[in-house]
Design an enzyme around this catalytic site. Structure first.
Site, short mmCIF file in Angstrom:
data_model
loop_
_atom_site.label_atom_id
_atom_site.label_comp_id
_atom_site.label_asym_id
_atom_site.label_seq_id
_atom_site.Cartn_x
_atom_site.Cartn_y
_atom_site.Cartn_z
CB CYS A 120 -53.31 -56.70 -55.27
SG CYS A 120 -54.03 -55.51 -54.13
N GLY A 140 -54.77 -61.20 -72.14
CA GLY A 140 -54.56 -59.75 -72.22
C GLY A 140 -53.09 -59.41 -72.18
CG ASN A 176 -54.47 -61.30 -54.48
OD1 ASN A 176 -55.66 -61.42 -54.78
ND2 ASN A 176 -53.99 -60.21 -53.93
CE LYS A 236 -59.81 -53.93 -60.87
NZ LYS A 236 -60.31 -55.08 -60.15
P1 NAD Z 1 -53.02 -47.11 -50.92
O1 NAD Z 1 -51.60 -46.80 -51.24
O2 NAD Z 1 -54.11 -46.68 -51.82
O3 NAD Z 1 -53.37 -46.56 -49.46
C1 NAD Z 1 -52.51 -46.64 -48.36
C2 NAD Z 1 -52.69 -45.36 -47.54
O4 NAD Z 1 -51.98 -45.48 -46.31
C3 NAD Z 1 -52.14 -44.11 -48.25
O5 NAD Z 1 -53.17 -43.13 -48.33
C4 NAD Z 1 -51.00 -43.66 -47.34
O6 NAD Z 1 -50.84 -42.25 -47.32
C5 NAD Z 1 -51.45 -44.21 -46.00
N1 NAD Z 1 -50.37 -44.38 -45.03
C6 NAD Z 1 -49.15 -44.92 -45.21
N2 NAD Z 1 -48.45 -44.90 -44.05
C7 NAD Z 1 -49.27 -44.34 -43.13
C8 NAD Z 1 -49.12 -44.06 -41.75
N3 NAD Z 1 -47.98 -44.34 -41.10
N4 NAD Z 1 -50.14 -43.46 -41.10
C9 NAD Z 1 -51.29 -43.16 -41.76
N5 NAD Z 1 -51.48 -43.43 -43.06
C10 NAD Z 1 -50.48 -44.01 -43.74
O7 NAD Z 1 -53.06 -48.69 -50.71
P2 NAD Z 1 -54.30 -49.67 -50.93
O8 NAD Z 1 -54.41 -50.02 -52.35
O9 NAD Z 1 -55.48 -49.14 -50.21
O10 NAD Z 1 -53.77 -50.97 -50.17
C11 NAD Z 1 -53.63 -51.01 -48.77
C12 NAD Z 1 -53.37 -52.45 -48.34
O11 NAD Z 1 -54.51 -53.25 -48.67
C13 NAD Z 1 -52.18 -53.12 -49.03
O12 NAD Z 1 -51.57 -53.99 -48.13
C14 NAD Z 1 -52.83 -53.88 -50.16
O13 NAD Z 1 -52.05 -54.99 -50.55
C15 NAD Z 1 -54.11 -54.33 -49.52
N6 NAD Z 1 -55.20 -54.56 -50.48
C16 NAD Z 1 -55.40 -53.72 -51.53
C17 NAD Z 1 -56.45 -53.94 -52.40
C18 NAD Z 1 -56.68 -53.04 -53.59
O14 NAD Z 1 -57.42 -53.43 -54.49
N7 NAD Z 1 -56.09 -51.85 -53.65
C19 NAD Z 1 -57.30 -55.04 -52.21
C20 NAD Z 1 -57.08 -55.87 -51.11
C21 NAD Z 1 -56.03 -55.62 -50.24
#
Ligand code: NAD
Length: 455
Positions: free
Chosen positions: A269, A262, A217, A330
């Site tokens: 992220c 952009g 990233n 995006k």
């Molecule tokens: P998000 O906020 O969409 O989803 C996280 C989920 O976890 C939420 O639905 C929340 O309610 C749930 N949650 C939080 N605490 C909890 C608990 N104690 N028990 C059960 N559920 C719980 O986040 P995301 O975008 O899916 O990202 C998640 C992780 O993945 C992050 O660390 C992010 O950096 C990483 N990541 C994200 C992406 C992306 O494109 N979004 C890509 C790669 C990695």
């Protein structure tokens, strides 16, 4: 395999669904009861192309379920994925409270279950976590007395929102960080259906796996800030960044990818991961000068469209009506976390500008933030009705080839600020618009010294 996925957001929902699609028995857990209720009704709490159909099919066929009950999900699971959020704290470092809360809860649950033949179970950390987190989680499980029954593996996720299903199904590579070869073999078996076309399955230490995600990233964010800075200089010097891109991209050491200027990067992220890597450097006495610059350039770039507007209108924005096309950070997502559109909206609202906004998928999320303060247009043409200016913030495919004659008829003024360089300046100017792109060599006096007028 029987799998639990804890955290059913963008990453967890895609992971759980795609693993069910390859024949596994998956239970997705979230502590957000409203989100789980929506999923149990067969609807999606997020927009992600191709996902709804997969969720519905796998639910129908009994391979995918949703619950708020962690105990139910963990009871039978051999693999427990952790995909909860890791947002930035005040000092930029990642907030690991949800990751630790889930790990401890899983550890306690496993302690209360009879020993089963598929132990040790594997806690697979998909959330993006600082280097050393796997070791800290392992130590915490040892304190809870379940280190022998629950092994922690690191498995960073590289999917892109907007193409997440495709990325998960056909990953460029799968990275796993493990302490024992047996754990890697279980994960290799799990991922085998997705790696049929010789995509690499890379096994390394947990620390290297955790670092790999941040470095990936950091590199991508650096490319964006690099080209944005070059584009801004093009604007000052009368060069066109689109020509310059072509001029450099054919050099195979440079290439074309991810070098589109952009209004700054957003999303959940890049901004937080760049801040987290800066924090890791600070904590270990290794200053991250370049990452700091990437972050600074990006924060400034999120102001670029507003500054171009200030310059064009000589600081007098009050009373204008402005159409904004694209709100998501995006295209092909409804995610507005850290989106450049929000920075622009805030700045323009503060100047007393009337805003008519349109986005194919992100309107509901924006409405939750701004309520009645914006006009939510039904389509791009509704947005430009009576507008003095049109600003393109997100490059959705449907914005690329609009009916300019109709737009000209509908608009009051005829100025286009193209934050993604999706239009050809000469074409648009021939049709009677004043055009500003990013780095297209318009000699706008883009002054730090123009201040907004409040009259
Ligand atoms: P998000 O906020 O969409 O989803 C996280 C989920 O976890 C939420 O639905 C929340 O309610 C749930 N949650 C939080 N605490 C909890 C608990 N104690 N028990 C059960 N559920 C719980 O986040 P995301 O975008 O899916 O990202 C998640 C992780 O993945 C992050 O660390 C992010 O950096 C990483 N990541 C994200 C992406 C992306 O494109 N979004 C890509 C790669 C990695």
């Amino acid at each position: 395999m029987k799998i639990a996925v804890v955290g059913t957001g963008y990453v967890g929902l895609v992971t759980g669904t795609c693993l069910a699609e390859s024949g596994n028995d998956v239970v997705c857990v979230d502590n957000n009861a409203a989100k789980i209720a929506v999923l149990q009704e067969g609807r999606l709490p997020i927009y992600e192309p191709g996902l709804q159909e997969l969720v519905q099919r796998n639910c129908r066929e009994g391979r995918l379920r949703f619950t708020t009950d962690l105990g139910e999900a963990v009871a039978e699971a051999r693999l427990i994925f952790v995909a909860v959020g890791t947002p930035p704290t005040a000092d930029g470092s990642a907030d690991l409270s949800a990751v630790f809360a889930v790990t401890e809860a899983v550890g306690r649950l496993v302690n209360g279950l009879p020993v089963c033949p598929w132990e040790p179970r594997i806690l697979v950390v998909k959330s993006t976590v600082p280097v050393g987190t796997n070791a800290r989680l392992t130590a915490r499980l040892a304190e809870l007395g379940c280190a022998q029954r629950l092994e922690v593996a690191s498995n960073p996720e590289f999917l892109k929102e907007g193409a997440a299903v495709e990325d998960f199904m056909k990953p460029d590579r799968v990275v796993v960080g493990v302490r024992r070869g047996e754990v890697a073999e279980v994960l290799r078996e799990l991922y085998a259906p997705f790696l049929r076309t010789d995509r690499p399955f890379l096994v390394m230490s947990p620390e290297s796996a955790e670092m790999t995600k941040y470095v990936a990233n950091a590199m991508l964010a650096t490319k964006i800030s690099f080209i944005n800075e070059m584009a801004n200089l093009c604007d000052r010097l009368g060069a066109d960044i689109q020509d310059v891109r072509r001029g450099i991209g054919h050099d195979q050491r440079i290439g074309f990818q991810f070098l589109f200027p952009g209004p700054g990067y957003g999303g959940s992220c890049f901004p937080k991961d760049v801040q987290a890597i800066i924090a890791m450097g600070r904590q270990t006495g290794c200053p991250m000068h370049l990452m700091q610059a990437v972050d600074t350039v990006n924060n400034a770039q999120k102001q670029i469209l507003f500054r171009k507007m200030l310059a064009h209108y000589q600081g007098r924005l009050q009373g204008l009506t402005v159409a904004i096309w694209g709100l998501a950070f995006k295209p092909r997502t409804d995610d507005i976390r850290e989106a450049p559109s929000l920075v622009l909206i805030d700045a323009l609202l503060q100047q007393g500008v009337q805003l008519r906004v349109h986005d194919p998928e992100a309107m509901r999320n924006v409405q939750t933030l701004y309520g009645q303060r914006l006009y939510y247009a039904r389509n791009p043409y509704d947005a430009v009705q009576g507008a003095d200016a049109l600003v393109v913030v997100t490059e959705w495919a449907e914005f690329r080839n609009p009916d300019f004659a109709l737009i000209r008829q509908l608009m009051k003024g005829h100025v286009i600020f193209d934050g993604r360089n999706i239009f050809e300046p000469r074409t648009v100017e021939t049709l009677g618009f004043t055009y500003y792109g990013i780095g297209r060599g318009r000699r706008l006096n883009l002054p730090d010294n123009v201040t907004p007028s409040t009259q």
